[in-house]
Motif scaffolding. Structure first.
Motif, PDB file in Angstrom:
ATOM      1  N   TRP A 155      -3.300   5.876   4.272  1.00 21.06           N
ATOM      2  CA  TRP A 155      -3.546   5.307   5.599  1.00 21.06           C
ATOM      3  C   TRP A 155      -2.330   4.558   6.145  1.00 21.06           C
ATOM      4  O   TRP A 155      -2.303   4.210   7.328  1.00 21.06           O
ATOM      5  CB  TRP A 155      -4.754   4.372   5.565  1.00 21.06           C
ATOM      6  N   ARG A 200      -6.862   9.903  -7.571  1.00 19.53           N
ATOM      7  CA  ARG A 200      -7.929   8.903  -7.457  1.00 19.53           C
ATOM      8  C   ARG A 200      -9.313   9.550  -7.414  1.00 19.53           C
ATOM      9  O   ARG A 200     -10.294   8.928  -7.821  1.00 19.53           O
ATOM     10  CB  ARG A 200      -7.714   8.049  -6.206  1.00 19.53           C
ATOM     11  N   TRP A 221      -1.700  11.472  -4.704  1.00 16.21           N
ATOM     12  CA  TRP A 221      -2.375  10.230  -5.077  1.00 16.21           C
ATOM     13  C   TRP A 221      -3.866  10.327  -4.784  1.00 16.21           C
ATOM     14  O   TRP A 221      -4.697   9.836  -5.552  1.00 16.21           O
ATOM     15  CB  TRP A 221      -1.767   9.061  -4.315  1.00 16.21           C
ATOM     16  N   ARG A 222      -4.205  10.960  -3.654  1.00 20.87           N
ATOM     17  CA  ARG A 222      -5.616  11.102  -3.298  1.00 20.87           C
ATOM     18  C   ARG A 222      -6.346  11.967  -4.337  1.00 20.87           C
ATOM     19  O   ARG A 222      -7.491  11.679  -4.711  1.00 20.87           O
ATOM     20  CB  ARG A 222      -5.740  11.717  -1.903  1.00 20.87           C
ATOM     21  N   ASN A 232       0.811  -1.213   0.000  1.00 15.99           N
ATOM     22  CA  ASN A 232       0.000   0.000   0.000  1.00 15.99           C
ATOM     23  C   ASN A 232       0.846   1.265   0.000  1.00 15.99           C
ATOM     24  O   ASN A 232       0.371   2.313  -0.448  1.00 15.99           O
ATOM     25  CB  ASN A 232      -0.945  -0.012   1.193  1.00 15.99           C
ATOM     26  N   THR A 233       2.067   1.199   0.507  1.00 17.16           N
ATOM     27  CA  THR A 233       2.969   2.343   0.354  1.00 17.16           C
ATOM     28  C   THR A 233       3.331   2.536  -1.110  1.00 17.16           C
ATOM     29  O   THR A 233       3.370   3.661  -1.614  1.00 17.16           O
ATOM     30  CB  THR A 233       4.233   2.143   1.193  1.00 17.16           C
ATOM     31  N   ARG A 285      -1.241   4.730  -0.786  1.00 13.82           N
ATOM     32  CA  ARG A 285      -2.374   4.802   0.145  1.00 13.82           C
ATOM     33  C   ARG A 285      -1.953   5.572   1.387  1.00 13.82           C
ATOM     34  O   ARG A 285      -1.025   5.162   2.104  1.00 13.82           O
ATOM     35  CB  ARG A 285      -2.838   3.397   0.540  1.00 13.82           C
ATOM     36  N   LEU A 309       1.488   1.754  -3.592  1.00 19.40           N
ATOM     37  CA  LEU A 309       0.289   2.227  -4.277  1.00 19.40           C
ATOM     38  C   LEU A 309      -0.135   3.631  -3.847  1.00 19.40           C
ATOM     39  O   LEU A 309      -1.117   4.168  -4.369  1.00 19.40           O
ATOM     40  CB  LEU A 309      -0.872   1.257  -4.036  1.00 19.40           C
ATOM     41  N   PHE A 326       1.325  11.315  -0.946  1.00 18.13           N
ATOM     42  CA  PHE A 326       0.060  10.636  -0.657  1.00 18.13           C
ATOM     43  C   PHE A 326      -1.130  11.531  -1.004  1.00 18.13           C
ATOM     44  O   PHE A 326      -2.147  11.059  -1.524  1.00 18.13           O
ATOM     45  CB  PHE A 326      -0.009  10.245   0.819  1.00 18.13           C
TER      46      PHE A 326
END
Length: 216
Positions: A142, A194, A190-191, A135-136, A140, A138, A187
């Motif tokens: 969280w 998306r 990325w948000r 997930n890092t 993400r 990708l 991050f």
């Protein structure tokens, strides 16, 4: 008898403008045509890689991914070593610290339950950094809070064996890297990517014509 028309009521003839006459000003409102900004200006609003349309990789995030991967690998080796020691009667009590503290009789129900608990603990130690690594990579966000859980999972090495402590430095390093400001901005990018709706692009398809065009 013809009807008399006053000069005020007589129609006026409009003389076409001559070459030297001044041009009358146009009183109509001027409407500005709306245009989009240049392409490079639009691209600066969302700095992504033009080749992929995704955010460019940040070095801290990449190194954090590697650290979490190494932590998962080290935990897997420690779990395999603990399992190998458990299936041998001579090394059963020395396989894990949990076995050493409790000293169950090999083959008893307590030993079976403790072996199952050992596998659960080892599975958590392997799965947690592995999940954080994926997930890092990708992007993400969280994983910044998940890094705390990664440190907690690495602390389970106290119950497993000394070999499991090799994962702890990598988990701590990964947790520090994902909390860096540059990684946080990455991050966030990325948000945004998306949350941006995808634009359906037209893809041309080959056109098949009739039999006349086929034989031409």
């Amino acid at each position: 008898m013809s009807e008399q028309i006053s000069p005020a009521e007589a129609p006026t003839r409009v003389r076409p403008p001559a070459a030297g006459d001044p041009t009358p000003a146009d009183d109509r409102p001027v409407t500005e045509i709306g245009t989009l900004p240049p392409t490079d200006v639009v691209d600066r609003r969302l700095p992504v890689d033009p080749a992929t349309g995704l955010p460019r990789r940040e070095k801290p995030a990449t190194i954090a991914t590697i650290c979490y991967g190494l932590a998962a690998g080290a935990s897997a080796v420690a779990l395999a070593r603990a399992w190998w020691g458990t299936i041998n009667m001579r090394t059963f009590h020395l396989a894990t610290n949990l076995m050493t503290w409790t000293s169950p009789r090999p083959g008893s129900l307590a030993s079976v339950l403790l072996a199952a608990l050992m596998m659960v603990i080892g599975g958590v130690m392997v799965a947690m950094p592995g999940l954080l690594a994926v997930n890092t990579w990708l992007g993400r966000g969280w994983v910044r809070w998940g890094a705390i859980g990664g440190v907690a999972a690495a602390a389970l090495a106290l119950i497993l064996n000394p070999l499991a402590w090799l994962a702890a430095p990598f988990v701590v390093a990964g947790g520090v890297l994902v909390w860096m400001p540059s990684t946080g901005r990455w991050f966030g990018l990325w948000r945004q990517v998306r949350s941006t709706p995808e634009i359906e692009r037209f893809e041309p398809h080959p056109v098949r014509y009739g039999p006349v065009a086929t034989h031409m």
